[in-house]
Design an enzyme around this catalytic site. Structure first.
Site, PDB file in Angstrom:
ATOM      1  N   SER A 129      -1.282   4.082   1.592  1.00 24.77           N
ATOM      2  CA  SER A 129      -2.251   5.174   1.474  1.00 24.77           C
ATOM      3  C   SER A 129      -3.033   5.077   0.171  1.00 24.77           C
ATOM      4  CB  SER A 129      -1.554   6.524   1.601  1.00 24.77           C
ATOM      5  OG  SER A 129      -0.480   6.596   0.705  1.00 24.77           O
ATOM      6  N   ASP A 174      -2.665  -5.589   0.109  1.00 27.17           N
ATOM      7  CA  ASP A 174      -3.004  -4.291   0.709  1.00 27.17           C
ATOM      8  C   ASP A 174      -4.512  -4.049   0.676  1.00 27.17           C
ATOM      9  OD1 ASP A 174      -0.285  -4.174   0.722  1.00 27.17           O
ATOM     10  OD2 ASP A 174      -0.111  -2.627  -0.819  1.00 27.17           O
TER      11      ASP A 174
END
Ligand code: GLA
Length: 390
Positions: A129, A174
Site C-alpha cells: 500500500s 514494489d
C-alpha cells in the site's frame, strides 16, 4: 465510487473545476523473494485494488492532503517550501516524500495542490500500500505540473522517497510492479539492469488466491534491514576472490564452488537463498510460458521452503497458511509473498477447489494461530495512471 470520492473532495476542499483522478495498484509477487536488492530477478504483478487520488492544482504554494482511510487525522496542510518529514503527519509523509524527491530532482513544481486519497488495499498486508501511494502521487504530480517524467523514473523516485525520506531500505520491485504493471501479465524484472519482460498469467483452470495472515508486521522493517546486511556481508566475503557486483551475478554452480568464502554460517544461508531463488524465478517463468503450471507451482513451494529454512522470514502464521494450503487437494503451489514476517501468501488453486480451499485453510489457520485469515481472488490489473473522471 469515483463520483463519491469526487464529491468528498469537493466537500473538503470546495470548488468543482479542474479536478483530476489517478489510480495506482497494489502488487503481489508470484516468485523471486528477497532477490531485488541482491541484483536478482523478481516476478510480480499489479493488482486491481489500489490507491485512488483526486487532486487539483492550486494558485498558491499550499499543499493540503486528506485521506478517507484516516478521517480522524483530518486535512494536513504544508507549504511547498517546508516538506521535512513530520511524524505527526503520519500517512501523509508518503506523498510529501515523493513531492520532496521530485523537487530535489529539479523538477519544476511551483504551485501547491489539494489532494484526497482513498485506498482499498488491506493495510499492512504486504501488498505494497505504501508504494501504491508513492506511485499514485508520482503520476499525479507528473500530470498536474506537466513534468514529462518517464514511468521508469517515477518508479525510481518513488523508491528513493521510501529509502531516503521514509527510511525503509526496500528494493525496486514494489514500485516497479506498481508503475509498470499490465492487465493479466506479470513482469519478469532483472533488478540489476532493470530489463524486463511481460509474461501472461495464464493458469488454465486455476486462479491466484491471496490469503492474509492478518498479522501485523511489527518488527519487520528492522529484520528486513538485517537480512540486507547479512547479504551484503556474504557478498563482500565472495568479492575477496570473485569479480561480482551482486549475489545475482552468481549461478548455482559458481555459488556452490565458492560458498566457503562466506565466513559466517548465517550469512551463507541467506546468500544461498538469494542465489537459488534467482534461478528458481527464471525457471518458473520458463515453466509458465510452456504452460507447465504444475512446474511453476512446485517452484513456488520450493521458494517458500527456502524463505522458511534459509532466509528465515516466514514465521508461524505464514507457515500455517502455506502448510495447510499444501495439504489441500487442487492446490498447485503456495508460498509467502512480500517481505515476510506476516502479511500474505499467494497460492495457485484449481477453480473447482477454491471454495473448499478458503473454508479448510481458513479453519486450520484459526485453529493453529487463533487468528482469522482473509482471502482474495486475484485479478491482475494495470500500472499507475490518470483515470477518467466524468
Ligand atoms: C518488500 C520490499 C521489496 C522486496 C520484498 C521482498 O516488499 O519492499 O523491495 O525486497 O520485500 O522480496
Amino acid at each position: 465510487m469515483l463520483q463519491q470520492l469526487k464529491s468528498d473532495f469537493i466537500k473538503i476542499f470546495g470548488g468543482h473545476e479542474n479536478v483530476k483522478a489517478f489510480f495506482a495498484p497494489g502488487r503481489v509477487n508470484l516468485i523471486g523473494e528477497h532477490t531485488d536488492y541482491n541484483g536478482g530477478h523478481v516476478f510480480p504483478c499489479a493488482l486491481s485494488v489500489g490507491t485512488y487520488v483526486i487532486a487539483r492544482r492550486r494558485e498558491d504554494t499550499k499543499v493540503r492532503l486528506y485521506s478517507t482511510n484516516f478521517e480522524e487525522i483530518g486535512v494536513i496542510e504544508v507549504d511547498l517550501e517546508d516538506l521535512a518529514y513530520n511524524e505527526k503527519h503520519d500517512w501523509a509523509n508518503y506523498p510529501k516524500g515523493v513531492l520532496k524527491i521530485f523537487k530535489d530532482q529539479g523538477l519544476e513544481i511551483e504551485n501547491g495542490f489539494d489532494v484526497l486519497f482513498f485506498g482499498n488495499i488491506p493495510n499492512g498486508a504486504g501488498l505494497s500500500s505504501s508504494a501504491s501511494i508513492e506511485l499514485a502521487t508520482s503520476v499525479m504530480l507528473n500530470t498536474l505540473f506537466d513534468l514529462g517524467v518517464e514511468m521508469v523514473d517515477m518508479v525510481k523516485y518513488s523508491q528513493k522517497a521510501e529509502n531516503e525520506y521514509i527510511g525503509v531500505s526496500c528494493g525496486i520491485m514494489d514500485q516497479f510492479a506498481i508503475g509498470m504493471g499490465k492487465t493479466n501479465h506479470a513482469i519478469l524484472l532483472d533488478c540489476d539492469t532493470l530489463k524486463y519482460e511481460y509474461s501472461p498469467v495464464e493458469l488454465g483452470e486455476a486462479t491466484l488466491v491471496i490469503a492474509n495472515t492478518n498479522k501485523r508486521r511489527g518488527l519487520a522493517d528492522s529484520k528486513y534491514n538485517e537480512r540486507r546486511s547479512e547479504c551484503e556481508r556474504a557478498l563482500a566475503d565472495l568479492q575477496t576472490e570473485l569479480a561480482i557486483s551482486s549475489l545475482g551475478d552468481l549461478t548455482i554452480t559458481e555459488f556452490e564452488k565458492n560458498k566457503d568464502l562466506i565466513k559466517n554460517e548465517i550469512d551463507r544461508k541467506r546468500a544461498e537463498h538469494a542465489v537459488y531463488e534467482n534461478e528458481r524465478t527464471k525457471n518458473a517463468v520458463v515453466s509458465l510460458k510452456q504452460g507447465n503450471i504444475k512446474g511453476f507451482g512446485e517452484l513456488m513451494n520450493q521458494s517458500h521452503i527456502s524463505l522458511r529454512d534459509l532466509y528465515e522470514v516466514t514465521g508461524t502464521e505464514l507457515d500455517a497458511l502455506v502448510e495447510s494450503a499444501w495439504n489441500e487437494e487442487g492446490v498447485i503451489g503456495s508460498r509467502m509473498t512480500g517481505a515476510g514476517f506476516g502479511g500474505c501468501t499467494v497460492s495457485i488453486v484449481e477453480n473447482s477447489a477454491v471454495e473448499r480451499f478458503i473454508e479448510n485453510v481458513g479453519k486450520t489457520y484459526s485453529e493453529r494461530t487463533g487468528l482469522q485469515a482473509d482471502f482474495y481472488i486475484v485479478s491482475v490489473g494495470n500500472g499507475a495512471s490518470e483515470i477518467t473522471l466524468s
